[in-house]
Structures are given as C-alpha cells and as structure tokens.
Design a protein around this motif. Structure first.
Motif, short mmCIF file in Angstrom:
data_model
loop_
_atom_site.label_atom_id
_atom_site.label_comp_id
_atom_site.label_asym_id
_atom_site.label_seq_id
_atom_site.Cartn_x
_atom_site.Cartn_y
_atom_site.Cartn_z
N ALA A 99 0.93 -1.41 -0.70
CA ALA A 99 -0.52 0.14 -0.09
C ALA A 99 0.55 1.10 -0.34
O ALA A 99 0.36 2.30 -0.55
N ALA A 124 3.87 9.95 -6.76
CA ALA A 124 5.48 10.47 -7.84
C ALA A 124 4.64 10.67 -9.69
O ALA A 124 5.62 11.82 -9.80
N LEU A 125 3.01 9.86 -9.55
CA LEU A 125 2.99 10.22 -10.77
C LEU A 125 1.95 11.80 -10.69
O LEU A 125 2.52 13.00 -11.34
N CYS A 176 4.30 15.15 -11.62
CA CYS A 176 4.38 15.63 -12.70
C CYS A 176 2.99 16.54 -12.91
O CYS A 176 3.12 17.57 -14.23
N THR A 187 3.44 5.93 -5.70
CA THR A 187 3.91 6.12 -7.07
C THR A 187 2.87 6.87 -7.43
O THR A 187 3.40 7.95 -8.06
N ALA A 196 3.75 1.40 -0.80
CA ALA A 196 4.58 1.57 -2.70
C ALA A 196 3.50 2.41 -3.36
O ALA A 196 3.69 3.38 -4.50
N ALA A 197 2.19 2.02 -3.10
CA ALA A 197 1.43 2.80 -3.81
C ALA A 197 1.43 3.86 -4.03
O ALA A 197 1.28 4.50 -5.11
#
Lengths: 411, 319
Positions: free
Chosen positions: A9, A18-19, A22, A15, A11-12
């Motif tokens: 969880a 992080a996205l 952008c 991620t 890590a999700a």
C-alpha cells in the motif's frame, strides 16, 4: 501478511504521489485571484514583485524568472499545460501566430495604450488579433565618442554628426579615417547590416493577403550584405560581437570609438566603457532611423482569470512599469508617455550631459515598421553567421550572397 | 511461476489462459510492490522512446500542425550532408580530445600512484577541479584566452616575436580550442577513475616484479594495464559515449554560431539547432531533430559494440 500488505500500500501511495507530482495543477483555495507571471529578470524592473504587489493588492501575483522563456513557453503551449497567466517574452513573435488561439486578444488594451504605433502593430496577427503589447523596444543609435571624432576633424555635437554622417557612404569614409589611426567605428559588420535592413522596414518577407512571401532576393539585402561584408574584409571593424568578452576587451582598450546598436546596448556600453564616461554621445544611425522590437507582454487564454490577466498585461505594457524598467535597467520604453516624462528625459553624465532618451525616442517614432515573417529570424541568423565567417575569409561576399539565396529560397 | 501456480490445483474445467490470469492476480501484491519502477519507466523511459519513433516520421515546428512524412527525415539525414558533416566534426574532435586525454590520464594516474609521491590528495584535487567548474564559465575563459585580437595566448605569442594564430576564425583553430578545452576539463575525471583502479592492484605484484628486475615501463605494461583492464574498458566505453555527445563546449565557445563553416557543429549541436536553439539558423523541425537523435543512437551502439569486442579480444590475449 500484514507487513507486506502495508508495504504494498505504501509503495502504491508513493507511486501515485510521484506521478501526481508531474501534474502540479495547484488551485487557489481561498478564492483569491492568483496570477503567474513569467519573465526574464533582465527584461523587467529590479523590484518587479514589489511593484506588482503595490499595484494589485487584491491579487496574489507570482513572478517567475525564466531565462529561456521562449523555449519554456513553446513547450508549455505544445503540451497546453503549466502555462502562466501572463508572459513577457522576446524573440520572434510571428512564430507564435500559428497558435494565436492560445492567447487572449489585447485589442482593448492596445487601443488604450500610448505606445509607438508600429510597436503595437508588431503584435497584430494577420487576422487582426492583438497578441502582445510592447514593453521595451530597440530604437537604434549611432553611439560615438566625441573626442575621437574631434581628433579626426569631424563635428562632435549629435545633430551635427547626424547631418555629417547621414549615409552609409559617409559612414564608410569615417570608418576608413578612424581605421587609419588604429581605431574603429564598427564593432561587427552584422550590426551595420541589421541596422541597414531595419531602416528599410525589411526582414526578408513581404506580407501578401495575410501570407508571408519570401522576399530574400532583394536589392536591400544584397547591398546591405555586400557592403557590410566589405567593411569587415577591408579591416574596418574589430569583428567583435556585443555581449562577448572580446567586445568588452575592444572597448576597454579603446579600439572601438563608435558603433551602431540598439538602445539596450546602453547598459553594456556603460559598464564596458566606464573609463570613457562623459565622452560618449548618441545620434541617429546613418541612412535614417532604424528600430527593432524588444520584449512584449502577452496574456494566455488558458488563464483561470482572463480579465485580471489582461489587466496585469496592460499594466506591464503601460507607462509606469516601463518607466521603472528604463530607470533600473535602461530598457527603452515603448510608451510615448515615458518619452515625454521630464523625470526620465534628463541629461546623462555618461553621455556628456546629453538627453539620450530624446534622440532615441525620436528614432523610435520615425522608424518604419519591420514586417516579420515566421521564418525571418531563421534567415536573419543565416545571414548573420555568413557575415561573421566572411570577416576572416577572402571569399567574395556577392558569391556568398547567391549561395544564401539558394539556401533560403524554400523558406 | 508455472511451478508455483500448480500449488493451487485448478479445476479441470479451467482453460490454461484463465489459469494464467488467476495466477497473475494471485501475486498482485508482489506486482504492486515492484510497480513503481515499471510505472516510472513507462512514463519517463518507454513512452518517450516510442514517441521518438513517431516523431522521427513527422515534420513539426513544435507549435503548428504535425505533418506526416514517413521515412523522409531519415532520407534527409543521409542525403542533406548536414548530419555526415556533423559526424565528421564529432569524430575529429573525439580523436583530438578524448583519445589523448584518456592516454594522458592513464600515464598521470600511473605516476600519481607511485608510493614515493607526497601530497597525492593535493594533485588529485587540482586535477579534478576543472571537472566541477561550470562549463559555461570555462568556455568564457577560453574565449578570452584564444580570442584572435584580444586573447592572452596571441598576446604572448606576439610578445615573444611569433605571429598570432587566428584560433577562432579558422576551421582547425576552433576545433583545436574545443579539443584543448575538453582535454583540460576531463583529464582529472579520468585520472581519478584510473587511480581507483590502480589502488585495487595488490602491492605484492609490484614487489615481485621489482625483485625480478622489471623497470617502470615494463611494470606499467605488464602489471598495471592488464590488472586495470575492467577500468580501461569502463573508461573507453563511457569516454567514447560522452566524447560523441560533445555539445556545450563548441556551443558556448562559438556563441552558438558553430565556428567558421560549421566546423565545430557536432551531432548533438546539430540536433539542438533543429530543436529550436536561440540563434535559429534553421527552421525548427522536431521530426528531423529526432531523426538526428536516432542517428546518434546508432553511432553510439556501433561504437559500444566495437569497444566491447576490442576489450574482449585484449582480455583473451592476456589470459
């Protein structure tokens, strides 16, 4: 099983975070109008943030200093994201005309502006949209040292010099006379060349029915190119480009005693020619007034607050802002109101008490509009590089001109 | 994966495809755990790469309409002569800068690793300093040094009675200045890498060699170089790749003009021109810029393969 699940969880979330990083579409939460301004810090007044905060206390304006602003703007326009509300840019405006739908029409602001007419027309697209307002402009001047001209038996007062050196033939005679004494009135043949094109209102293309038509093959570019190249090849120029260490060296060693250049080189001259303070003067360029554009302000259609963005653009394109820019950085104002401002049009010690704004403002008012096609900048750069190379080669300028014609015929 | 999947005996009715899908679902946590890399790689690696394939088949000024041109950009790459000229410039600068700097830094590292040397750290710092200096600042200093009329080098040459050299206005002059700049800048970097390689050689080998009466040159050839062959391979590959990607030095040194007759326009320099550099001597075409990128990519792959072959052969000879 619990730990791996938590890790998964975590890590999700990381991620997604992080996205999401952008994207970065931050929204105003408290209802206050937030505006972002992109500009190069050297094309705006020193205390731009303070100036804007005082003028617009109700808006939250974020000033971002972007050195490579045209590239960043192109990238943002391409992806239609991360765009500012208002931008101050330089360079070739026509290259943005193909995406004029991404800009706000500043027609009303232009109608209320007191800028020199042709500087407003530069930002007018072929279909009549006012893309930009001018912030600073580049009337060209003939900068010279009164003591050097006096030693050669020439007049020294700006008006008398303009009358004496009124053509490029007269300029060449002066160049020959100074070169004989080991000094130069030409820093780079490219500068003379640019001035000669600008004073004819010529930039390689002609407008016909809203289309840019290739007019590279013209007596204007031919004569200017061949005669400017001859200046360099005959050893009448120092062959130093402004804004390079060599130019500064040539200036401090008193090799350059005059040159033609746009108004913004005033700042460069005052730092490189510090020891010659008081000796310099400015007058009209030989062959008639010449001017080129400088920086422009535009408002983006993607703005959440179009009305406020237009208001900000109008202020940046207005007299008060330009006056601050002139006093801080010597950015030559497009506004005729500033030209007539007694606080600004004052005698300059560096120029021996001359009111330089006056002569350059007159040039700005009398200079012709230079019509720019989308590829004008590209052709101009090719001619400039060719002139630079010719200075140190014995190739025939007329032949090089023919090869340039062939190379640019398709543009 | 197929082995572990059999642990949960699937019913007879399930098809192999369904079984496979189930086993994939079963490991969702593991997949999720390793997903950040793949998601980031897809976003920042794979997607740009695929987009580059598409971009190289179009003509686009970056703002207006995209025009599909198929393989035209690649035809232009080989027929226009611009890319081959840039490749030639790159090879010349590589041969006159990168090759000598690698050889010289190997020699310097061998000298610096001498056990008798004092203040080794001082030398290392001195040599490494250019590497951490802003490349733009370095270029401006080199402009001032090598300027035709106002340069210090020409002033010195004239001072001792020699004639001045037109460094910046002749094709070979400006190439030489770029090469000297690259040499000066990357020397320290390679020295440090070679020193690290040399420090891992057991001192007993040197002691044995000296007892056998080997001289310095013999030791360098027969012990130092064979023992640091992996380092040499690393330096050769990375040095070649970076050497073929030279851009900043010629760009800043020539104020973006590219030197007389574009003599220092390297492959990367050419690509940046088409990407819409500030001094635009060519119309921006992102399609052609991407095709140039693929050209650089192929050249680098070929060089890397060649490098690997040469190193492998040398290694075989030694063993």
């Amino acid at each position: 099983m619990r730990l791996p699940r938590m890790l998964a969880a975590g890590a999700a979330i990381a991620t997604v975070g992080a996205l999401a990083g952008c994207g970065g579409d931050d929204q105003a939460s408290d209802g206050q109008v937030e505006l972002t301004l992109w500009a190069r810090s050297n094309s705006v007044p020193d205390d731009v943030q303070q100036l804007l905060d005082e003028q617009f206390p109700d808006y939250e304006i974020t000033f971002q200093d972007i050195p490579d602003i045209e590239d960043k703007l192109r990238a943002a326009l391409r992806s239609k994201s991360g765009l500012p509300d208002v931008v101050v840019m330089g360079g070739s405006l026509p290259s943005f005309f193909s995406v004029s739908d991404q800009f706000l029409d500043l027609a009303d602001e232009a109608a209320a502006s007191d800028a020199v007419d042709w500087t407003l027309d530069l930002g007018l697209t072929p279909d009549g949209k006012q893309l930009t307002l001018p912030t600073d402009i580049g009337p060209w001047g003939f900068f010279y040292r009164a003591d050097a001209l006096e030693a050669l038996g020439y007049p020294t007062e700006p008006e008398a010099v303009a009358a004496e050196i009124d053509s490029w033939e007269a300029y060449r005679e002066l160049a020959e006379a100074t070169a004989a004494t080991g000094q130069y009135v030409c820093d780079h043949a490219g500068q003379v060349y640019q001035a000669r094109l600008a004073q004819q209102g010529y930039a390689y293309f002609e407008q016909q029915d809203g289309e840019a038509v290739n007019a590279v093959d013209s007596p204007i570019s031919h004569d200017a190119f061949v005669e400017s190249a001859a200046l360099a090849q005959d050893g009448l120029c120092t062959n130093t480009e402004p804004y390079t260490p060599e130019w500064n060296a040539a200036m401090t060693q008193e090799d350059i005693v005059a040159f033609v250049g746009p108004a913004w080189e005033d700042g460069l001259l005052q730092s490189a020619g510090e020891q010659q303070s008081g000796a310099w003067r400015v007058t009209t360029v030989p062959g008639g007034p010449a001017a080129t554009g400088g920086s422009y302000v535009a408002a983006l259609a993607a703005s959440d607050h179009p009305d406020e963005a237009r208001e900000l653009a109008a202020f940046i394109g207005g007299a008060e802002f330009q006056k601050a820019g002139y006093l801080d950085k010597g950015l030559f104002p497009a506004s005729t109101g500033v030209h007539a401002d007694p606080e600004v049009a004052t005698p300059q010690d560096f120029y021996g008490g001359q009111d330089t704004l006056g002569v350059l403002a007159q040039t700005a008012a009398e200079a012709p509009l230079v019509y720019q096609g989308p590829n004008s900048g590209t052709v101009a750069a090719q001619f400039f590089v060719a002139l630079n190379d010719l200075a140190s080669s014995d190739e025939d300028p007329a032949e090089v001109y023919e090869s340039l014609l062939a190379a640019t015929a398709e543009l | 994966m197929t082995q572990t999947a059999t642990t949960r005996r699937p019913g007879k009715t399930t098809t192999p495809q369904l079984r496979k899908r189930r086993s994939l679902l079963r490991y969702w946590r593991e997949y999720l755990a390793i997903s950040p890399f793949f998601i980031l790689f897809a976003a920042f690696g794979l997607f740009p790469l695929l987009f580059a394939v598409y971009l190289s088949m179009v003509s686009w000024d970056g703002l207006g309409d995209i025009e599909w041109v198929g393989p035209d950009q690649f035809v232009r790459l080989f027929s226009s002569g611009e890319f081959t000229h840039a490749l030639g410039n790159t090879v010349i600068i590589f041969l006159t800068a990168q090759v000598p700097v690698i050889l010289a830094s190997l020699g310097a590292a061998a000298l610096l690793s001498s056990p008798k040397l004092r203040a080794r750290g001082l030398y290392q710092t001195m040599f490494f300093l250019p590497q951490v200096t802003s490349i733009v600042a370095v270029a401006i200093v080199f402009q001032s040094l090598f300027s035709n009329e106002y340069g210090i080098i020409n002033a010195i040459l004239e001072g001792v009675g020699l004639s001045s050299v037109p460094w910046m206005t002749t094709e070979w002059g400006v190439r030489l200045v770029v090469s000297i700049m690259i040499f000066w800048r990357s020397f320290g970097y390679f020295v440090v890498i070679f020193l690290a390689g040399i420090s891992s050689i057991p001192p007993t080998l040197y002691e044995a060699a000296r007892l056998d009466g080997a001289g310095s040159w013999r030791i360098l050839r027969s012990i130092t170089i064979p023992m640091i062959l992996p380092t040499v391979a690393f330096v050769a590959v990375t040095g070649t790749i970076s050497g073929f990607q030279i851009f900043t030095e010629p760009q800043v040194l020539t104020n973006g003009l590219g030197g007389p007759n574009d003599s220092v326009v390297t492959m990367m320099f050419l690509q940046v021109r088409y990407m819409g550099a500030t001094l635009q001597t060519v119309p921006t075409d992102l399609g052609f810029a991407t095709a140039i990128g693929w050209g650089i990519f192929v050249v680098l792959i070929l060089l890397a393969v060649l490098n690997a072959r040469v190193i492998a052969k040398r290694r075989k000879e030694l063993s």
